[in-house]
Design a protein around this motif. Structure first.
Motif, PDB file in Angstrom:
ATOM      1  N   ASP A 124      12.495   5.211  -4.960  1.00  0.00           N
ATOM      2  CA  ASP A 124      12.029   4.839  -6.327  1.00  0.00           C
ATOM      3  C   ASP A 124      11.830   5.825  -7.514  1.00  0.00           C
TER       4      ASP A 124
ATOM      5  N   HIS B 174       6.595   0.864   0.314  1.00  0.00           N
ATOM      6  CA  HIS B 174       6.213  -0.376  -0.639  1.00  0.00           C
ATOM      7  C   HIS B 174       6.888  -1.424  -0.073  1.00  0.00           C
TER       8      HIS B 174
ATOM      9  N   HIS C 197       5.281   8.624  -6.450  1.00  0.00           N
ATOM     10  CA  HIS C 197       5.401   7.195  -6.470  1.00  0.00           C
ATOM     11  C   HIS C 197       4.537   6.654  -5.296  1.00  0.00           C
TER      12      HIS C 197
ATOM     13  N   HIS D  52      10.205   4.899   1.257  1.00  0.00           N
ATOM     14  CA  HIS D  52       8.762   4.859   0.934  1.00  0.00           C
ATOM     15  C   HIS D  52       7.951   3.508   1.278  1.00  0.00           C
TER      16      HIS D  52
ATOM     17  N   HIS E 105      10.888  -1.879   0.398  1.00  0.00           N
ATOM     18  CA  HIS E 105      11.672  -0.936   1.106  1.00  0.00           C
ATOM     19  C   HIS E 105      11.362  -1.015   2.642  1.00  0.00           C
TER      20      HIS E 105
HETATM   21 ZN   LIG Z   1       8.503   1.543  -4.796  1.00  0.00          ZN
END
Ligand SMILES: [Zn+2]
Length: 255
Positions: free
Chosen positions: A163, A68, A144, A66, A71
């Motif tokens: 996550d 973020h 998320h 994802h 990651h």
């Molecule tokens: Zn995350």
């Protein structure tokens, strides 16, 4: 960082001291491997690359669960394999690139920003990762983060959950989306339908199938309590930053 540990046949995990973040490696037969969410610090990535080289493993594909900052990392020593992500995740990482760079520079400085967040979108609707290793199913939802994708290996029943399903973090909602709780529930529904025998969360400890089902139930219980304005009584709410996130959820839903 603990060095790479084999948690199932052909499934290796390294856990960073930073946020108990996992990096997962799936091996193929002939020395190739898939690297999922390599993280977090510059030394963490260097050690991961060294471990792979020592084991004679060459990344043939990467995957970011994802968009973020913690990651979507990579380093030159991991080579030039394509790093895939779901199309919505790639769009989000591109649109929010400046903020993601601020985040990584503040929290884990020194990464090669030319390689940071350089993701290749999967063909829309792809059911599995385009590589020649063990079948790796992609399960995409918007809980998320937009385009959040778990990787599921049917052969070993391994779920690399990103996550979600953490033993140390409550469900963390993307409050920029119109229906963050609904998105999260849809993601949990998607994962709960899988015959999981080994769970690897993005942050926290791996668990078996029973532990996976316990965490899904705990996450649903958290969301139920949040929506009904009850105290979740969740033992994961033990650190200040998580109680702060919980309060943000409460304010967002109940004003
Ligand atoms: Zn995350």
């Amino acid at each position: 960082m603990h060095r790479l540990t084999e948690v199932a046949t052909g499934v290796l995990v390294a856990t960073s001291a930073r946020y108990v973040t996992t990096s997962t490696v799936i091996t193929a037969r002939d020395g190739g491997c898939l690297v999922i969410d390599p993280a977090v610090t510059v030394p963490d990535l260097r050690l991961l690359a060294e471990d792979l080289a020592e084991a004679g493993l060459r990344p043939r594909a990467g995957f970011a669960t994802h968009p973020h900052w913690d990651h979507i990392m990579w380093c030159r020593e991991l080579g030039n394999a394509p790093r895939y992500a779901a199309p919505r995740a790639v769009e989000t990482a591109r649109r929010e690139r400046a903020g993601l760079i601020d985040d990584v520079e503040r929290s884990a400085p020194g990464h090669d920003l030319d390689l940071f967040g350089r993701l290749t979108p999967l063909v829309p609707g792809s059911a599995s990762l385009p590589w020649d290793g063990p079948e790796a199913l992609i399960l995409t939802h918007d809980g998320h983060a937009p385009g959040h994708s778990a990787v599921f290996l049917p052969d070993s029943g391994t779920l690399v959950a990103g996550d979600m399903c953490s033993d140390i973090e409550i469900p963390l909602l993307d409050l920029d989306q119109p229906d963050p709780v609904g998105d999260y529930r849809a993601g949990l529904d998607l994962l709960a339908a899988l015959p999981v025998r080994l769970l690897i969360p993005g942050h926290g400890n791996a668990g078996d199938g029973a532990e996976f089902r316990r965490r899904v139930a705990a996450d649903i219980a958290y969301l139920d309590a949040l929506e009904h304005g009850r105290d979740p009584g969740d033992p994961r709410l033990s650190l200040d930053w998580l109680t702060d996130e919980h309060q943000r959820h409460v304010r967002h839903l109940h004003g």
